[in-house]
Design a protein around this motif. Sequence first.
Motif, short mmCIF file in Angstrom:
data_model
loop_
_atom_site.label_atom_id
_atom_site.label_comp_id
_atom_site.label_asym_id
_atom_site.label_seq_id
_atom_site.Cartn_x
_atom_site.Cartn_y
_atom_site.Cartn_z
N SER A 105 9.96 -0.15 -1.80
CA SER A 105 10.38 0.94 -0.92
C SER A 105 11.12 0.45 0.32
CB SER A 105 9.17 1.79 -0.51
OG SER A 105 8.31 1.04 0.33
N SER A 109 14.29 -1.25 2.44
CA SER A 109 15.75 -1.18 2.31
C SER A 109 16.24 -2.50 1.70
CB SER A 109 16.40 -0.97 3.68
OG SER A 109 16.31 -2.18 4.45
N ARG A 114 5.67 -3.56 8.39
CA ARG A 114 5.61 -2.91 7.08
C ARG A 114 4.77 -3.67 6.07
NH1 ARG A 114 11.22 0.14 6.76
NH2 ARG A 114 11.43 0.38 8.98
N GLN A 123 3.36 -1.70 3.27
CA GLN A 123 4.32 -0.91 2.49
C GLN A 123 4.65 -1.63 1.17
OE1 GLN A 123 7.47 0.47 5.00
NE2 GLN A 123 8.85 0.87 3.29
N ARG A 124 4.96 -0.87 0.13
CA ARG A 124 5.35 -1.45 -1.16
C ARG A 124 6.74 -2.08 -1.01
NH1 ARG A 124 2.53 -0.17 -5.59
NH2 ARG A 124 4.38 -0.42 -6.90
#
Length: 142
Positions: free
Chosen positions: A42, A44, A35, A38-39
């Motif tokens: 965002s 978990s 990831r 990914q930001r």
Amino acid sequence: MADNLRMGAFLPAARRRYAESLERVFGLFPVLAERRAQRAGSLSGGEQQMLAVGRALMSCPRLILLDEPSMGLAPVMVLRLFDLIQRVRAEGYTILVVEQNVRQVLKIVDRAYLLEVGRIRTEGAASALAQEDFVRKAYVGL
């Protein structure tokens, strides 16, 4: 998310070891490698905790402080988090954990200090504390 890890390597010595540290972090937390684009917001809750620990590892610390790392996490993520703490520890890092989840933390630490109302109630080897009656009744629920 990769920028968060880069921020952890802000010290000159850590910057020189950036690639090596990044490889180590991705080895410990493969989900972060998956990831990386990914930001961070965002991810978990458990993945954000992994990112926070990974960012700390990027600075090549001698000591890592974790304050209530399991707070707000789902039970399954708590187990994964404590597993990750054990893996980081196995890499040779010294970790100081402040945690209310006594049952889980006593399984992964060498030494523990139990506080009550801001004072040390007892201290000692985690394995010995886990066997004390008042600890088992008051903190572990047995």
